[in-house]
Structures are given as structure tokens and as C-alpha cells.
Design an enzyme around this catalytic site. Structure first.
Site, PDB file in Angstrom:
ATOM      1  N   ARG A 190      12.865  26.084  80.297  1.00 51.51           N
ATOM      2  CA  ARG A 190      11.515  26.622  80.144  1.00 51.51           C
ATOM      3  C   ARG A 190      10.745  26.523  81.450  1.00 51.51           C
ATOM      4  O   ARG A 190       9.964  27.408  81.814  1.00 51.51           O
ATOM      5  CB  ARG A 190      10.764  25.877  79.021  1.00 51.51           C
ATOM      6  CG  ARG A 190       9.270  26.165  78.980  1.00 51.51           C
ATOM      7  CD  ARG A 190       8.595  25.557  77.771  1.00 51.51           C
ATOM      8  NE  ARG A 190       9.048  24.222  77.450  1.00 51.51           N
ATOM      9  CZ  ARG A 190       8.677  23.101  78.068  1.00 51.51           C
ATOM     10  NH1 ARG A 190       7.856  23.156  79.104  1.00 51.51           N
ATOM     11  NH2 ARG A 190       9.131  21.933  77.656  1.00 51.51           N
ATOM     12  N   TYR A 202      -5.684  49.587  77.373  1.00 54.51           N
ATOM     13  CA  TYR A 202      -4.674  49.491  76.323  1.00 54.51           C
ATOM     14  C   TYR A 202      -5.234  48.751  75.119  1.00 54.51           C
ATOM     15  O   TYR A 202      -5.894  47.707  75.258  1.00 54.51           O
ATOM     16  CB  TYR A 202      -3.437  48.788  76.884  1.00 54.51           C
ATOM     17  CG  TYR A 202      -2.419  48.383  75.862  1.00 54.51           C
ATOM     18  CD1 TYR A 202      -1.918  49.302  74.936  1.00 54.51           C
ATOM     19  CD2 TYR A 202      -1.951  47.078  75.824  1.00 54.51           C
ATOM     20  CE1 TYR A 202      -0.987  48.914  73.984  1.00 54.51           C
ATOM     21  CE2 TYR A 202      -1.001  46.690  74.886  1.00 54.51           C
ATOM     22  CZ  TYR A 202      -0.534  47.611  73.965  1.00 54.51           C
ATOM     23  OH  TYR A 202       0.395  47.222  73.023  1.00 54.51           O
ATOM     24  N   ASP A 214      -4.348  45.665  86.064  1.00 54.14           N
ATOM     25  CA  ASP A 214      -3.128  46.003  85.352  1.00 54.14           C
ATOM     26  C   ASP A 214      -2.494  47.186  86.085  1.00 54.14           C
ATOM     27  O   ASP A 214      -3.026  48.301  86.065  1.00 54.14           O
ATOM     28  CB  ASP A 214      -3.462  46.366  83.900  1.00 54.14           C
ATOM     29  CG  ASP A 214      -2.224  46.618  83.048  1.00 54.14           C
ATOM     30  OD1 ASP A 214      -1.191  47.025  83.613  1.00 54.14           O
ATOM     31  OD2 ASP A 214      -2.296  46.436  81.817  1.00 54.14           O
ATOM     32  N   LYS A 260       7.788  48.296  80.632  1.00 55.17           N
ATOM     33  CA  LYS A 260       7.625  49.703  80.964  1.00 55.17           C
ATOM     34  C   LYS A 260       8.444  50.069  82.206  1.00 55.17           C
ATOM     35  O   LYS A 260       9.652  49.993  82.183  1.00 55.17           O
ATOM     36  CB  LYS A 260       6.132  50.005  81.134  1.00 55.17           C
ATOM     37  CG  LYS A 260       5.248  49.444  80.009  1.00 55.17           C
ATOM     38  CD  LYS A 260       5.669  49.879  78.625  1.00 55.17           C
ATOM     39  CE  LYS A 260       4.629  49.592  77.540  1.00 55.17           C
ATOM     40  NZ  LYS A 260       4.378  48.184  77.265  1.00 55.17           N
TER      41      LYS A 260
END
Length: 395
Positions: free
Chosen positions: A63, A115, A187, A212
Site C-alpha cells: 500500500r 464533471y 483537471d 480516460k
């Protein structure tokens, strides 16, 4: 900050290499034992230590750090011109990590086109924790001053925006926000680091849905944050480890594989999008086309200044209202009716009923006659014929 040993495949100074070279080589040294040219997928959850409290190359627990994730982080950070890069399990996990710098009572200014998932996270999750939000028309950066309060700490924007393809002037927004004592998050999902470099324009952090264009093949979910701000990097190091919303080694491998072809894919996305825009702009069923590459787009000159290309996303509004928009969205054959974007295949959607349903009734509500396209890499003529037949089917 990137975790592990930040070798850049033997590069003495990676900044002297071009974008495409860094996309293929940065953070990805050849395997010293086998000579393998592809970064291995390291599935280990724990790592042997040289002595008590002395992990090798900074790796101790999966992690906290992983060699495959490290390679991916170094690579994308290099593409964004960043000293620090952090991979997360999704774009929203990356956004959440950034938003955790805010405390109850703090305020955030959000561009008034964004978004739906970002708005939901800010409004419903961090809003319930006491963070205040105001939607601002950032096409007029001076409005930041009008909305700013002593509690405001952050300005958050997309450019181009999702789904209206609005363009915001990153440099002007950063200048005003920094003067007022705040930080700016951009973004960069739609533009990608290949077409736009927000950090070079003054942004404090860049966030991506790596699902994306970075991944590019609709087969991995991920998020990414890049920054040159050491204090923000310290926050992200802690949050990435403490919250644990990290991608698996295999997800990092897939995203890193996608990154290698980002430049050539974006070139084709852009050229196909331009052909689609030309078709739509001349069609009688289409009310308007939203694409920053159009000369009459309100943000065209800003886009020309801060982007090297106009991207693969196209939105358009229909004369026939919501009914026509939904019928076109369901009538294509090459364009797949699906959410998401930025992959090799072309997608079509009705934002009001799909990706942006969560902003209905808010200041970010989108027009119900809007259709959004993610223009892929298929044969250009096939895409044009498909849209033409779908529009004709309205008659």
C-alpha cells in the site's frame, strides 16, 4: 516523493528528452537481471528489509509503495513537468486526496461546468464535512475576486470542461488566485499532458482520471495527481498511504502501457474530432457544435495559446431538444452508447441522463439537448458515415 529509486532508464537529465521518449522510457529502466524492456508487474505485498527499519529502495509494504506503481508515477509526473506524482485507484480517489487539504469551514470555488462526479464528491461528501462550495463562471477570471471570502482556499477547474468544452484561462486564474492566497487545481483529463501543461501555466496541482486518455483502452480505472508544491506533495504522500486508495500493480502496468502511446493516440483523436466537427457544423439537425478548435468558439484564442491541439472530445446541441438528442445517441453503430471517454473506441452519450445526472437542479446542470462524443481512432470515414446515418434517422 515518488516512492522507491527514481531511476529514469539511464537518463542523466530526462528533461532534455522529448515527450514521446519520456512516455516510453521515464521511470522504466531495463530489468537489471533479464534485460526485459517492459516494466515488470510486481505483485508482492511486502518486501524484505536489509535490517530492522531499513527497507530496500524505500519499499516495505504494497500500500505504501510498489515498484510498478513507482515506474508509472515517475513517468506521468515527467510528462506533466512535475517533481511529484501520485497514482490512485480512480480519478475520484485522486480528487478526494486533493480535497482533503480543506478543513471544515474552508471554501472552494468550482468552475460552473464540471464533471458530475466531481460535483457530487465536493458537494455531497466534502460539503457534508463542512466544506463550502461556490460555482463560478471562470471564463471571466475577475469573478474570482467577487466571490472570494477569507475562508476560500482553492479554485478547482477543468479545461476543456466536461461536457460543454468551455475553455478557461489557466494562467489568468492562477495569477488572481495566488494573489488572493489560494491554490489552483486543474483537471487535465480532456487535454492530457500531451496537449496542455497546467503546471507550467501556474497551477499548483494537476489531476487526471487516468481511466480516460492515459489508460486509453477502456480496461483500467485509475487516477493521478501531479504537483511541484512540496507541501502539497507531503499531504499526498500521507493521504495516499493513510487512506490506501491505491491502484493494483496490474492496473499500474496497464496505465503505464497506455501512456507509451499517448502522443500518437492524441494526434489521431484530434484529427478524427476535427473531421467530425466539420460534419456536424454543417448539418441542419444540429443547433450548435461545442469544440474549442472552431474559430467562433468563445475560448478558441485561449485554447490556441495554452494547448497544442484541441482534443478528441466534441459536444453538440440538437434542434429537436432532448428527444432528438436521445434518439441520436441510441442510433449510432460505430459510436458505442456508453459512459466514459478517452479510449481507442468512439463513444456517444446523453450527459443529462448519464454522466451528469448528479448535477440536475444545480448551477452545473447541463442542457437536455446536449450530446457528447468521445471520438476514437476508427477509420475517419466510418465515423462520419455513422453520425450521418444517425442524424438522418431523425427525419
Amino acid at each position: 516523493m515518488l516512492g522507491g529509486d527514481p531511476q529514469l532508464s539511464g537518463f542523466e537529465d530526462p528533461d532534455e528528452y522529448g515527450f514521446e521518449t519520456r512516455a516510453i522510457r521515464a521511470g522504466q529502466p531495463h530489468d537489471p537481471y533479464t534485460g526485459a524492456v517492459v516494466t515488470p508487474i510486481s505483485l508482492a505485498t511486502t518486501f524484505a528489509q536489509e535490517a530492522v527499519g531499513q527497507p530496500r529502495h524505500g519499499y516495505e509494504y504494497g500500500r505504501t509503495g510498489n515498484p510498478t506503481r513507482h515506474a508509472y508515477q515517475v513517468c506521468v509526473a515527467s510528462l506533466e513537468g512535475a517533481q511529484h506524482g501520485f497514482a490512485f485507484a480512480s480519478g475520484l480517489a485522486a480528487e478526494d486526496a486533493l480535497l482533503r487539504v480543506l478543513r471544515p469551514g474552508d471554501s472552494l470555488l468550482l468552475g460552473d461546468d464540471a464533471y458530475g462526479g466531481t460535483f457530487r464528491l465536493i458537494d455531497k461528501v466534502h460539503g457534508n464535512a463542512g466544506v463550502q462550495t461556490a460555482a463560478v463562471d471562470l471564463t471571466a477570471p475577475e469573478k474570482i475576486r467577487d466571490t472570494w471570502t477569507p475562508e476560500t482556499r482553492m479554485v478547482w477547474l477543468e479545461t476543456p470542461t466536461n461536457p460543454l468544452l468551455t475553455i478557461f484561462d489557466i494562467e489568468a486564474i492562477c495569477s488572481i488566485t495566488h494573489e488572493l492566497g489560494g491554490i489552483v487545481v486543474v483537471d487535465n483529463t480532456f487535454a492530457t499532458p500531451y496537449l496542455q501543461q497546467p503546471l507550467a501555466l501556474g497551477a499548483d496541482a494537476v489531476v487526471h482520471s487516468a481511466t480516460k486518455y492515459i489508460g486509453g483502452h477502456s480496461d483500467v480505472v485509475g487516477g493521478f495527481v501531479a504537483t511541484n508544491d512540496d507541501a502539497l506533495a507531503d499531504h499526498l504522500v500521507f493521504t495516499q498511504n493513510a487512506v490506501g486508495a491505491v491502484p493494483s500493480p496490474f492496473d499500474c502496468y496497464l496505465a503505464l502501457r497506455g501512456t507509451k502511446t499517448l502522443a500518437v493516440r492524441m494526434d489521431r483523436h484530434c484529427s478524427n474530432a476535427e473531421a467530425v466537427v466539420e460534419l456536424l457544423a454543417g448539418h441542419p439537425a444540429v443547433r450548435s457544435v461545442l469544440y474549442p478548435g472552431l474559430d467562433d468558439h468563445i475560448g478558441h484564442e485561449i485554447a490556441r495559446r495554452q494547448m497544442s491541439g484541441f482534443g478528441g472530445m466534441v459536444s453538440f446541441r440538437m434542434h429537436g431538444g432532448r428527444d432528438a438528442a436521445e434518439r441520436v445517441s441510441a442510433a449510432t453503430k460505430v459510436f458505442t452508447l456508453a459512459e466514459s471517454l478517452g479510449a481507442v473506441e468512439s463513444l456517444i452519450e446523453h450527459p443529462g441522463a448519464m454522466t451528469h445526472a448528479s448535477v440536475a437542479g444545480s448551477a452545473l446542470e447541463v442542457p437536455d439537448d446536449l450530446v457528447r462524443l468521445s471520438v476514437g481512432l476508427e477509420t475517419t470515414a466510418d465515423l462520419l458515415d455513422d453520425l450521418a446515418q444517425a442524424l438522418t434517422a431523425l427525419d
